[in-house]
Write an enzyme that holds these catalytic residues in place. Structure first.
Site, PDB file in Angstrom:
ATOM      1  N   CYS A  75       1.023  -1.281  -0.003  1.00 60.15           N
ATOM      2  CA  CYS A  75      -0.037  -0.110  -0.042  1.00 60.15           C
ATOM      3  C   CYS A  75       1.164   1.281   0.046  1.00 60.15           C
ATOM      4  O   CYS A  75       1.831   1.582   0.822  1.00 60.15           O
ATOM      5  CB  CYS A  75      -0.927   0.198   1.311  1.00 60.15           C
ATOM      6  SG  CYS A  75      -2.029   1.561   1.503  1.00 60.15           S
ATOM      7  N   CYS A 186      -0.854   3.976  -6.389  1.00 59.74           N
ATOM      8  CA  CYS A 186      -1.560   3.276  -5.431  1.00 59.74           C
ATOM      9  C   CYS A 186      -1.627   1.874  -5.912  1.00 59.74           C
ATOM     10  O   CYS A 186      -1.886   1.635  -7.240  1.00 59.74           O
ATOM     11  CB  CYS A 186      -2.991   3.880  -5.211  1.00 59.74           C
ATOM     12  SG  CYS A 186      -4.114   2.864  -4.362  1.00 59.74           S
TER      13      CYS A 186
END
Length: 259
Positions: A75, A186
């Site tokens: 992440c 992302c």
């Protein structure tokens, strides 16, 4: 004696980290893996830093309780907000993060214009700003916050007209500036890369950062003497924090991992 058959723990704010897990499994299929998606608290990218740090620590504790020998922060937001803290908290275990693939995008073409799509939190953290500053004399770099994009992926929406319209809205100002490349900052975003391509056309190059994370993980495992010596295919266990439809999230993860 070290048990090198223990799993590698991978976590994300939801299902997006599966894009990183896929790359890691491709590089090291002999390893065992445990994936934890914190969909109950997604998205991380609109939260405060302290919240992200607390949630990240909870994810790591879950993975360690399940025997993880190394931790991958799959992440970008959690890496920016919590990686340094996690490495300090768990000094005896390899903790590997991910960062936007800005360097390869800059090196790809001289004086190019690059749009970095990421969560608002990732784009305002010192970690990214420092990375951006390193290369801003070689390329024009635009920060493109996409606060709603994680939600589309978490809901399994990878190709709807609504998604197309949102991407069009977000990217149109930068297409007008003549961007040459897009960095997907992302881990959720690679799952909508095809839809991004329909918006930006065939000529803009798209970069992701998961391969570099996989290579660094392998290097760290070898250095720590934790690399599996198995010659067979490893296993993948998937868990999700969502109590209402966690099974659906796990099923979606399995589907995305198989793509």
């Amino acid at each position: 004696m070290k048990d090198n058959s223990r799993p590698i723990g991978v976590f994300d704010s939801g299902i997006g980290g599966i894009s990183v897990l896929k790359e890691i499994v491709s590089l090291m299929p002999e390893e065992n893996y445990i994936y934890y998606g914190d969909s109950a608290n997604a998205p991380y990218g609109t939260r405060q830093v302290t919240d992200i740090q607390h949630l990240s620590r909870n994810c790591v504790e879950f993975l360690l309780e399940h025997g993880a020998k190394a931790i991958v922060i799959a992440c970008n937001t959690a890496t920016s907000a919590a990686a340094a803290m996690l490495r300090a908290d768990y000094p005896d275990i390899p903790v590997i993060g991910i960062e936007p693939a800005l360097k390869p995008a800059v090196l790809w073409k001289e004086h190019d214009r690059i749009a970095v799509m990421a969560t608002p939190m990732t784009l305002k953290q010192d970690k990214f700003l420092s990375l951006m500053h390193t290369y801003e004399d070689r390329s024009v770099i635009y920060r493109v916050p996409c606060p709603k994009l994680v939600g589309f992926v978490e809901n399994g929406d990878l190709d709807s007209p609504e998604l197309h319209d949102y991407l069009q809205e977000v990217l149109s100002p930068y297409l007008e500036k003549g961007i040459d490349a897009i960095v997907l900052g992302c881990t959720h975003y690679p799952f909508v890369e095809k839809m991004i391509r329909t918006v930006v056309g065939p000529d803009i190059k798209i970069f992701v950062g998961s391969h570099g994370t996989a290579v660094e993980l392998r290097r760290r495992l070898i250095t720590a003497g934790l690399k599996s010596e198995s010659a067979g295919q490893g296993t993948v266990e998937i868990y999700n924090s969502c109590t209402t439809d966690g099974n659906a999230h796990v099923a979606l993860c399995r589907k995305l991992l198989a793509l």
